[in-house]
Write a protein that holds these residues in place. Structure first.
Motif, short mmCIF file in Angstrom:
data_model
loop_
_atom_site.label_atom_id
_atom_site.label_comp_id
_atom_site.label_asym_id
_atom_site.label_seq_id
_atom_site.Cartn_x
_atom_site.Cartn_y
_atom_site.Cartn_z
N UNK A 1 0.79 -1.22 0.00
CA UNK A 1 0.00 0.00 0.00
C UNK A 1 0.83 1.27 0.00
N UNK A 2 0.12 2.38 0.19
CA UNK A 2 0.71 3.71 0.13
C UNK A 2 0.37 4.48 1.38
N UNK A 3 1.36 5.17 1.93
CA UNK A 3 1.15 5.98 3.12
C UNK A 3 1.94 7.27 3.06
N UNK A 4 1.84 8.05 4.15
CA UNK A 4 2.54 9.32 4.26
C UNK A 4 2.97 9.49 5.72
N UNK A 5 3.88 10.42 6.00
CA UNK A 5 4.22 10.68 7.40
C UNK A 5 2.99 11.10 8.20
N UNK A 6 2.91 10.69 9.45
CA UNK A 6 1.80 11.07 10.32
C UNK A 6 1.72 12.59 10.39
N UNK A 7 0.51 13.10 10.40
CA UNK A 7 0.31 14.54 10.45
C UNK A 7 0.04 15.17 9.10
N UNK A 8 0.15 14.38 8.04
CA UNK A 8 -0.19 14.89 6.71
C UNK A 8 -1.65 15.30 6.70
N UNK A 9 -1.99 16.50 6.20
CA UNK A 9 -3.37 16.99 6.25
C UNK A 9 -4.38 16.03 5.61
N UNK B 1 -10.04 1.75 6.19
CA UNK B 1 -9.91 0.30 6.00
C UNK B 1 -8.45 -0.10 5.91
N UNK B 2 -7.63 0.72 5.25
CA UNK B 2 -6.21 0.39 5.15
C UNK B 2 -5.53 0.52 6.51
N UNK B 3 -5.92 1.53 7.27
CA UNK B 3 -5.37 1.66 8.62
C UNK B 3 -5.74 0.48 9.50
N UNK B 4 -6.98 0.01 9.38
CA UNK B 4 -7.43 -1.16 10.14
C UNK B 4 -6.63 -2.40 9.74
N UNK B 5 -6.33 -2.53 8.43
CA UNK B 5 -5.56 -3.67 7.95
C UNK B 5 -4.16 -3.67 8.56
N UNK B 6 -3.52 -2.52 8.58
CA UNK B 6 -2.17 -2.42 9.14
C UNK B 6 -2.16 -2.83 10.62
N UNK B 7 -3.15 -2.34 11.37
CA UNK B 7 -3.22 -2.68 12.80
C UNK B 7 -3.47 -4.17 13.00
N UNK B 8 -4.42 -4.74 12.25
CA UNK B 8 -4.75 -6.16 12.42
C UNK B 8 -3.59 -7.06 12.01
N UNK B 9 -2.85 -6.67 10.97
CA UNK B 9 -1.74 -7.48 10.52
C UNK B 9 -0.56 -7.43 11.50
N UNK B 10 -0.43 -6.32 12.22
CA UNK B 10 0.59 -6.26 13.26
C UNK B 10 0.28 -7.26 14.37
N UNK B 11 -0.99 -7.36 14.75
CA UNK B 11 -1.39 -8.33 15.77
C UNK B 11 -1.18 -9.76 15.26
N UNK B 12 -1.49 -9.98 13.98
CA UNK B 12 -1.32 -11.30 13.36
C UNK B 12 0.15 -11.74 13.42
N UNK B 13 1.06 -10.85 13.04
CA UNK B 13 2.47 -11.21 13.01
C UNK B 13 3.06 -11.30 14.41
N UNK B 14 2.55 -10.52 15.33
CA UNK B 14 3.00 -10.63 16.71
C UNK B 14 2.73 -12.03 17.24
N UNK B 15 1.55 -12.55 16.93
CA UNK B 15 1.19 -13.90 17.36
C UNK B 15 2.05 -14.96 16.66
N UNK B 16 2.25 -14.80 15.34
CA UNK B 16 3.04 -15.79 14.61
C UNK B 16 4.47 -15.86 15.14
N UNK B 17 5.06 -14.71 15.38
CA UNK B 17 6.44 -14.67 15.88
C UNK B 17 6.54 -15.40 17.23
N UNK B 18 5.51 -15.23 18.06
CA UNK B 18 5.48 -15.92 19.35
C UNK B 18 5.28 -17.42 19.16
#
Length: 323
Positions: A252-260, A298-315
């Motif tokens: 996906x595509x993102x920008x630095x936090x705080x972008x208007x 929706x893209x922000x939700x995907x990033x958050x959910x995938x972080x939780x997914x990988x946190x579990x896999x790594x464990x």
């Protein structure tokens, strides 16, 4: 005119000027940070979409490759740039979900330090080997690895990246052992696989497709919901009893936090327009990927959910986090 009226007029004028300036975005070239080397999947997707964005928004979108540390170098650089919409970054599963969960500490927060714009494409993963590799299919591959623990090497885009972790997941799931060789991007890793310096790469379809078509690499399995039209004889991991490996990647595509917000909305709208263009769709699908635009939320939700997914896999696989 009294001073209060004058102040009101001045304030309205400034507000109008700010609105007009914002409405003109972009009025100069936009830099797109790709935190991986040229020739890899992230780079390919970025260049396909940015070329169309240049046409839609009437300003050059310039790709700037900053590889290293599984995407961490370029991502950390992008996070520190001025949040004005003129520096964007490829926000992908490897750098923004995998990497932050396999290092003890990363120089950026994948959620807090970035403003999501949209997913661009869902990309099947593929296991490729040098054409001279003795195993002809996945069962033979696993059997050979078990008989020769540590003899064969797999290359990745860097320590902590998705290609690294797909190799770790594969070894955990199959009870095998290979030597991991990190590179600054998948392009260099693929070059060495073709040359026979390493034998295996856990790649994405776009960066391997041309090498597969040219018979310079041989695919053994793909991570996709079903067999790919471009590789009808290559089974999915799920078919071969490895569902843990059968997850396509997101780019996906993102920008630095705080972008208007209005700038992000402009970019989201432009991305959707770009991905709806038949030529862009064809270019992405030719790579074996699938256009997958999303709303900013929706893209922000995907990033958050995938972080939780990988946190579990790594464990779950008891992976020792990297320093």
């Amino acid at each position: 005119m009294n001073k209060y009226a004058a102040l009101t007029v001045a304030t309205l004028a400034l507000a109008g000027f700010a609105t007009a300036a914002q409405a003109e975005y972009p009025d100069r070239p936009v830099k797109l940070i790709v935190p991986y080397a040229a020739g890899g999947t992230t780079d390919i997707v970025a260049r396909i979409v940015s070329t169309k964005l240049s046409t839609i928004l009437k300003q050059p979108f310039v790709v700037d490759n900053r590889p290293g540390a599984g995407g961490a170098v370029g991502s950390a650089f992008a996070a520190k740039q001025t949040p004005d919409g003129y520096t964007l970054v490829m926000v992908v599963e490897s750098s923004h979900a995998v990497n932050p969960n396999v290092y003890v500490k990363t120089p950026y927060d994948p959620v807090k330090d970035f403003a999501p714009i949209s997913n661009l494409a869902d990309v099947p993963n593929v296991l490729v080997v040098n054409p001279d590799f003795p195993a002809k299919d996945l069962p033979e591959f696993i059997k050979l690895l078990k008989a020769n623990p540590g003899k064969y090497s797999f290359g990745s885009s860097g320590n902590g990246g998705l290609s690294n972790m797909n190799g770790e997941l594969f070894m955990h799931a199959t009870g095998t052992k290979m030597l991991h060789v990190p590179y600054k991007g998948l392009g260099p890793a693929l070059n060495d696989a073709v040359a026979g310096q390493i034998q295996v790469v856990f790649d994405n379809i776009p960066s391997s497709s041309g090498l597969i078509e040219g018979k310079r690499l041989r695919p053994l399995a793909v991570a996709a919901k079903q067999r790919l039209k471009s590789l009808p004889n290559v089974p999915t991991y799920a078919e071969m009893g490895l569902p843990i490996m059968n997850n396509p990647s997101w780019f996906g595509l993102g920008a630095p936090a705080g972008t208007p917000g209005p700038v992000l909305d402009t970019l989201n709208k432009a991305v959707r327009q770009a991905l709806a263009d038949p030529e862009v769709t064809a270019a992405i699908e030719k790579q074996g990927a699938f256009p997958a635009p999303m709303s900013r939320k929706a893209f922000g939700d995907l990033i958050e959910s995938q972080n939780k997914h990988w946190q579990k896999l790594v464990t779950d696989i008891k992976f020792t986090k990297l320093q």
